[in-house]
Scaffold this active site. Sequence first.
Site, PDB file in Angstrom:
ATOM      1  N   SER A   1       0.906  -1.208  -0.029  1.00 20.01           N
ATOM      2  CA  SER A   1       0.124  -0.090  -0.231  1.00 20.01           C
ATOM      3  C   SER A   1       0.822   1.204   0.018  1.00 20.01           C
ATOM      4  CB  SER A   1      -0.891  -0.075   1.099  1.00 20.01           C
ATOM      5  OG  SER A   1      -1.819   1.005   1.249  1.00 20.01           O
ATOM      6  N   THR A   2       0.719   2.036   1.201  1.00 21.70           N
ATOM      7  CA  THR A   2       1.502   3.471   1.066  1.00 21.70           C
ATOM      8  C   THR A   2       3.015   2.976   0.938  1.00 21.70           C
ATOM      9  OG1 THR A   2      -0.105   4.244   2.193  1.00 21.70           O
ATOM     10  CG2 THR A   2       2.103   5.572   2.321  1.00 21.70           C
TER      11      THR A   2
ATOM     12  N   HIS B   1      -2.648  -1.146  -3.630  1.00 23.62           N
ATOM     13  CA  HIS B   1      -3.805  -0.195  -3.342  1.00 23.62           C
ATOM     14  C   HIS B   1      -3.546   0.962  -4.029  1.00 23.62           C
ATOM     15  CE1 HIS B   1      -4.283  -2.041   1.149  1.00 23.62           C
ATOM     16  NE2 HIS B   1      -4.580  -3.046   0.180  1.00 23.62           N
TER      17      HIS B   1
ATOM     18  N   MET C   1      -0.171   0.987   5.343  1.00 25.70           N
ATOM     19  CA  MET C   1      -1.099   1.192   6.362  1.00 25.70           C
ATOM     20  C   MET C   1      -2.188   0.231   6.448  1.00 25.70           C
ATOM     21  SD  MET C   1      -1.567   3.446   8.962  1.00 25.70           S
ATOM     22  CE  MET C   1      -0.902   4.957   8.744  1.00 25.70           C
TER      23      MET C   1
ATOM     24  N   ASP D   1      -4.433  -5.233   5.695  1.00 25.21           N
ATOM     25  CA  ASP D   1      -4.714  -6.001   4.630  1.00 25.21           C
ATOM     26  C   ASP D   1      -3.527  -7.069   4.105  1.00 25.21           C
ATOM     27  OD1 ASP D   1      -6.078  -6.952   2.337  1.00 25.21           O
ATOM     28  OD2 ASP D   1      -5.448  -5.337   1.085  1.00 25.21           O
TER      29      ASP D   1
END
Length: 364
Positions: free
Chosen positions: A175-176, A202, A295, A298
């Site tokens: 993600s991030t 993401h 973050m 998941d």
Amino acid sequence: MNRLRVLVVDDSAFSRRTITRMLEGLDVVEVVGYAVDGEDGIHKTIALKPDLVTLDLEMPRLDGFSLLRVLHERFSTPVIVVSASSSAEKVFRALELGAFDFVAKPSSTASHELLEIRADLHAKVLQVAHLKLRKSALPSKSAGEPRETQVSKPEPPKRDSDVRHPFDIVAIGASTGGPPALHAIAAAFQQEIPFAIVISQHMPPGFTHAFAERLGRFSAFKVKEAEDGDPVLPGHMFVAPGGYNLLLEHSSGQVVTRVVVPSKTDRYVPSVDAMLESCARVFRDRVLAVILTGMGNDGSSGVQAVKSQGGYVIAESEETAVVYGMPREACATGAVDCVLPLNMIPSAILRQGGFDMKTVHLPE
């Protein structure tokens, strides 16, 4: 609690006003000023000392890339890029230069459609606020004193050299901070290797096609944004399309991709959990899962599914993760076999599969 001080940098007066109003809707945020171009942004950063900068990339005088370099290298100020999907290549370049994350504008022109980014902008800004709060809550350490790990797990993960675990597919979730991390992993493989890679990062619609093309320019793998029914073959890398989940299934004697609409229970999209669970069903113990920076949690149920079938799990370490959320949550399940810094993950993948180490270009 001290509020997050934000500087808005955009050459469009409409965008500055709209982004400012959206940010002021968060109690934890104080918009301390705005800048009309990169040069103004440097002056305002020096004068206002913001905790976060929202940044447009295309500006006169001094563009967003030049300002980003200064903010990242001189001030270590987190930056969230706010850009249109038509600038996808520029967004990925900004992420590689150190931007924290990005928010996709629905249009490159002044339009009230900009209000559609409110929820995404709020989520990304709150991530920065959360990280600032968590950092301020940690006890201070002397320069040479090691930090205590924040991960609770039943037993320490094994070193990657302790075991060998042959596999047919590598499934990666991020993600991030994920795009530059995934770029580093893809670029490490400079010769064809007999396994496939699937990726759930993401990311919103409109960006993943360009992201896949960018990865493919630097890797020996054949990289593409996944389409429904693609055969999953060795030497191929598939990126989940933004806004959809990427699953795998058996069909007519081969494994193919399935691109599906997320379920109402999927909090994150593309879902890392959904991808890993499908990999575990199809490949059973021949899966190697990797959880990178991001973050949230998941991937935490997905790694348990992989482990329950006898697969192998690697998590990125806190020292290199931009956000040590997803790796921490994965480790807390007890399903992670080893925790490694990003630059060691490509070679660990090859060692686990028993592949020739000469086929990887180790990142520095």
